[in-house]
Scaffold this motif. Structure first.
Motif, PDB file in Angstrom:
ATOM      1  N   VAL A 228     -22.169 -35.819  10.320  1.00 30.23           N
ATOM      2  CA  VAL A 228     -23.393 -36.616  10.379  1.00 30.23           C
ATOM      3  C   VAL A 228     -23.800 -36.851  11.838  1.00 30.23           C
ATOM      4  N   LYS A 229     -22.818 -37.113  12.696  1.00 23.79           N
ATOM      5  CA  LYS A 229     -23.098 -37.401  14.103  1.00 23.79           C
ATOM      6  C   LYS A 229     -23.270 -36.142  14.938  1.00 23.79           C
ATOM      7  N   HIS A 230     -22.550 -35.073  14.576  1.00 23.44           N
ATOM      8  CA  HIS A 230     -22.604 -33.829  15.346  1.00 23.44           C
ATOM      9  C   HIS A 230     -22.821 -32.636  14.405  1.00 23.44           C
ATOM     10  N   PRO A 231     -23.973 -32.562  13.759  1.00 21.17           N
ATOM     11  CA  PRO A 231     -24.198 -31.485  12.781  1.00 21.17           C
ATOM     12  C   PRO A 231     -24.122 -30.088  13.384  1.00 21.17           C
ATOM     13  N   GLU A 232     -24.444 -29.983  14.673  1.00 21.35           N
ATOM     14  CA  GLU A 232     -24.432 -28.674  15.324  1.00 21.35           C
ATOM     15  C   GLU A 232     -23.023 -28.124  15.514  1.00 21.35           C
ATOM     16  N   LEU A 233     -22.023 -28.987  15.462  1.00 27.18           N
ATOM     17  CA  LEU A 233     -20.644 -28.567  15.698  1.00 27.18           C
ATOM     18  C   LEU A 233     -20.057 -27.825  14.504  1.00 27.18           C
ATOM     19  N   VAL A 234     -20.526 -28.150  13.310  1.00 29.42           N
ATOM     20  CA  VAL A 234     -19.882 -27.675  12.082  1.00 29.42           C
ATOM     21  C   VAL A 234     -20.688 -26.566  11.429  1.00 29.42           C
ATOM     22  N   ARG A 235     -19.979 -25.504  11.009  1.00 29.88           N
ATOM     23  CA  ARG A 235     -20.617 -24.417  10.269  1.00 29.88           C
ATOM     24  C   ARG A 235     -20.454 -24.621   8.770  1.00 29.88           C
ATOM     25  N   LYS A 236     -19.202 -24.854   8.313  1.00 36.01           N
ATOM     26  CA  LYS A 236     -18.918 -25.027   6.892  1.00 36.01           C
ATOM     27  C   LYS A 236     -17.983 -26.208   6.672  1.00 36.01           C
ATOM     28  N   LEU A 237     -18.094 -26.801   5.483  1.00 37.08           N
ATOM     29  CA  LEU A 237     -17.287 -27.965   5.122  1.00 37.08           C
ATOM     30  C   LEU A 237     -16.526 -27.711   3.835  1.00 37.08           C
ATOM     31  N   VAL A 238     -15.240 -28.047   3.834  1.00 39.23           N
ATOM     32  CA  VAL A 238     -14.462 -28.116   2.601  1.00 39.23           C
ATOM     33  C   VAL A 238     -14.010 -29.563   2.458  1.00 39.23           C
ATOM     34  N   LEU A 239     -14.483 -30.241   1.420  1.00 41.25           N
ATOM     35  CA  LEU A 239     -14.197 -31.652   1.186  1.00 41.25           C
ATOM     36  C   LEU A 239     -13.395 -31.784  -0.104  1.00 41.25           C
ATOM     37  N   THR A 240     -12.135 -32.193  -0.005  1.00 43.30           N
ATOM     38  CA  THR A 240     -11.290 -32.281  -1.197  1.00 43.30           C
ATOM     39  C   THR A 240     -10.699 -33.680  -1.335  1.00 43.30           C
ATOM     40  N   GLY A 241     -10.625 -34.153  -2.582  1.00 39.45           N
ATOM     41  CA  GLY A 241     -10.049 -35.473  -2.851  1.00 39.45           C
ATOM     42  C   GLY A 241     -10.717 -36.577  -2.062  1.00 39.45           C
ATOM     43  N   THR A 242     -12.022 -36.514  -1.923  1.00 32.73           N
ATOM     44  CA  THR A 242     -12.708 -37.460  -1.051  1.00 32.73           C
ATOM     45  C   THR A 242     -14.016 -37.931  -1.674  1.00 32.73           C
ATOM     46  N   GLY A 243     -14.729 -38.805  -0.964  1.00 33.41           N
ATOM     47  CA  GLY A 243     -15.974 -39.349  -1.480  1.00 33.41           C
ATOM     48  C   GLY A 243     -16.873 -39.809  -0.364  1.00 33.41           C
ATOM     49  N   PRO A 244     -18.114 -40.170  -0.693  1.00 34.85           N
ATOM     50  CA  PRO A 244     -19.083 -40.555   0.328  1.00 34.85           C
ATOM     51  C   PRO A 244     -18.879 -41.972   0.836  1.00 34.85           C
ATOM     52  N   LYS A 245     -19.389 -42.233   1.997  1.00 30.54           N
ATOM     53  CA  LYS A 245     -19.383 -43.586   2.561  1.00 30.54           C
ATOM     54  C   LYS A 245     -20.097 -44.532   1.589  1.00 30.54           C
ATOM     55  N   GLY A 246     -19.482 -45.676   1.350  1.00 22.61           N
ATOM     56  CA  GLY A 246     -20.060 -46.630   0.408  1.00 22.61           C
ATOM     57  C   GLY A 246     -19.815 -46.268  -1.031  1.00 22.61           C
ATOM     58  N   GLY A 247     -18.964 -45.263  -1.288  1.00 23.76           N
ATOM     59  CA  GLY A 247     -18.690 -44.830  -2.655  1.00 23.76           C
ATOM     60  C   GLY A 247     -18.013 -45.915  -3.478  1.00 23.76           C
ATOM     61  N   LYS A 248     -18.392 -46.028  -4.738  1.00 20.83           N
ATOM     62  CA  LYS A 248     -17.877 -47.065  -5.621  1.00 20.83           C
ATOM     63  C   LYS A 248     -16.359 -46.986  -5.762  1.00 20.83           C
ATOM     64  N   ASP A 249     -15.719 -48.108  -5.520  1.00 22.77           N
ATOM     65  CA  ASP A 249     -14.272 -48.311  -5.703  1.00 22.77           C
ATOM     66  C   ASP A 249     -13.396 -47.648  -4.641  1.00 22.77           C
ATOM     67  N   ILE A 250     -13.990 -47.073  -3.592  1.00 22.41           N
ATOM     68  CA  ILE A 250     -13.161 -46.545  -2.507  1.00 22.41           C
ATOM     69  C   ILE A 250     -12.354 -47.673  -1.867  1.00 22.41           C
ATOM     70  N   ASP A 251     -12.950 -48.876  -1.800  1.00 22.47           N
ATOM     71  CA  ASP A 251     -12.254 -49.992  -1.161  1.00 22.47           C
ATOM     72  C   ASP A 251     -11.044 -50.471  -1.957  1.00 22.47           C
ATOM     73  N   LYS A 252     -10.878 -49.959  -3.197  1.00 22.18           N
ATOM     74  CA  LYS A 252      -9.734 -50.353  -4.009  1.00 22.18           C
ATOM     75  C   LYS A 252      -8.502 -49.489  -3.732  1.00 22.18           C
ATOM     76  N   VAL A 253      -8.645 -48.526  -2.827  1.00 19.32           N
ATOM     77  CA  VAL A 253      -7.530 -47.635  -2.537  1.00 19.32           C
ATOM     78  C   VAL A 253      -6.340 -48.402  -1.960  1.00 19.32           C
TER      79      VAL A 253
END
Length: 391
Positions: A228-253
């Motif tokens: 989000v802060k440096h979009p030019e740095l990244v070509r591809k993303l692999v996101l596993t076992g994760t969720g978005p900022k503000g995602g429901k119930d993440i704070d229950k981890v």
């Protein structure tokens, strides 16, 4: 024209095999040999070992192509067929941090043999902004590296070799400890965004201006904050076992983590067996196999995370879960998302949420598995990740 014709024929043959080839033209006088030798020494090119064919023997050379041995010779120029070298990311030597301090890898050795086993990956350090980052690298150098962002409480010893090794067969792979974790110095930041800033400092110190990211769990939060802060740095993303900022119930981890850690302590088990896997026969077997794979590296292992650092990470996760979501619709990066269908740490529906937020992303949900679904299904997932990153 004859040279161009042969070039096109070779490329067509290579395309059928799913490969790409580059060409060098060397004057027969030998004037360029010094330059070519320097390129070979730097790892920019790697000549194919094989027989030399005269230009008039093009048909015979073409027949040798499937074996990777084709070469040609034309007039006063010698044509060498070499395997492709991906575009090398720009490096600075030495790199500089925001304070203008020079940074240097303390124990990298040039011309090392290519290592594709994470269990044997050399341990290295590099300093940026007063922080010394511990990292390991493997795979063939050159091109865009795949940087691995690790999970809560994890150090370099917590990456599954069955995931990293297949990727490292064809890509330069780098795994690192963020600030204050494992053998990296400093204190763990109390926000995901600050962790992303540290990751950026580390990557910049290595001199890369473009990377692919493979992330898991907390590493996925950090990866999102970074792109989000440096979009030019990244070509591809692999996101596993994760969720978005503000995602429901993440704070229950936090509660889930402490509860499963207690259960593991009472049964003298690794907490990841409870946190990452279902507690059915299949899940238990997958958990034991996963934990055993993490022990394959027997020397030069990483320092364990300290309790204070672990607690700070949990506070950062809580803050992330309760924050205003980022606008991920702006991301145009090819993204692969994966999880198990019963993730108790970062609820599986958050992977679907990410999929909806990131345009044209790909989603895989593995049945009968939890937070560590990609580790339980590594035989299925690793080839998918390799193919995605190779596109």
């Amino acid at each position: 024209m004859a040279v161009a014709g042969l070039s096109n024929k070779i490329r067509k043959q290579a395309k059928k095999r799913g490969e790409m080839y580059g060409f060098l033209f060397v004057h027969a006088s030998g004037d360029q040999l010094r330059q070519i030798t320097a390129l070979v020494d730097q790892g920019v090119v790697r000549p194919v070992a094989g027989k030399m064919s005269g230009f008039g023997q093009a048909p015979q050379a073409m027949q040798s192509l499937p074996h990777g041995d084709a070469r040609g010779k034309a007039s006063h120029h010698r044509r060498l067929l070499i395997p492709p070298r991906p575009r090398r990311a720009a490096r600075t030597a030495p790199a500089q941090n925001k304070q203008g301090e020079a940074t240097m890898s303390t124990n990298a050795t040039p011309n090392e043999p290519v290592i594709t086993s994470y269990a044997n990956a050399p341990a290295r350090t590099i300093t940026a902004g007063g922080v010394t980052y511990a990292y390991r690298e493997l795979g063939p150098k050159g091109g865009i590296p795949v940087v691995f962002f690790v999970h809560l409480a994890a150090t370099l010893d917590n990456w599954d070799p069955r995931i990293i090794d297949p990727i490292a067969k064809g890509r330069h792979v780098i795994a690192f400890d963020n600030r204050g974790v494992g053998a990296s110095t400093g204190q763990v930041p109390d926000s995901v965004e600050a962790m992303a800033d540290d990751a950026y400092a580390f990557i910049s110190a290595l001199g890369f201006d473009k990377i692919d990211i493979f992330s898991f769990s907390l590493g996925g939060f950090v990866a999102q904050a970074l792109v989000v802060k440096h979009p030019e740095l990244v070509r591809k993303l692999v996101l596993t076992g994760t969720g978005p900022k503000g995602g429901k119930d993440i704070d229950k981890v936090v509660a889930t983590t402490y509860w499963d850690t207690l259960r593991a302590t009472l049964t003298r088990s690794d907490p990841k067996e409870f946190l990452f896997f279902n507690r059915d026969p299949v899940g238990k077997a997958a958990a034991r196999a996963f934990v055993n794979r993490l022990k394959e590296r027997t020397v030069d292992r990483d320092a364990k995370i300290k309790v204070k650092a672990f607690q700070t990470q949990l506070r950062a996760i809580t803050k992330w879960g309760r924050s205003t979501p980022d606008d991920l619709s702006k991301l145009t990066h090819p993204t692969l998302i994966a999880n198990g269908d019963n993730d108790r740490m970062v609820p599986s529906n958050l992977s679907e949420d990410l999929h909806r937020r990131i345009k044209d992303s790909e989603l895989i949900i593995y049945p009968g598995s939890g937070h560590g679904g990609i580790f339980q299904y590594y035989e299925e997932f690793a080839p998918v990740a390799v193919e995605f990153l190779a596109r």
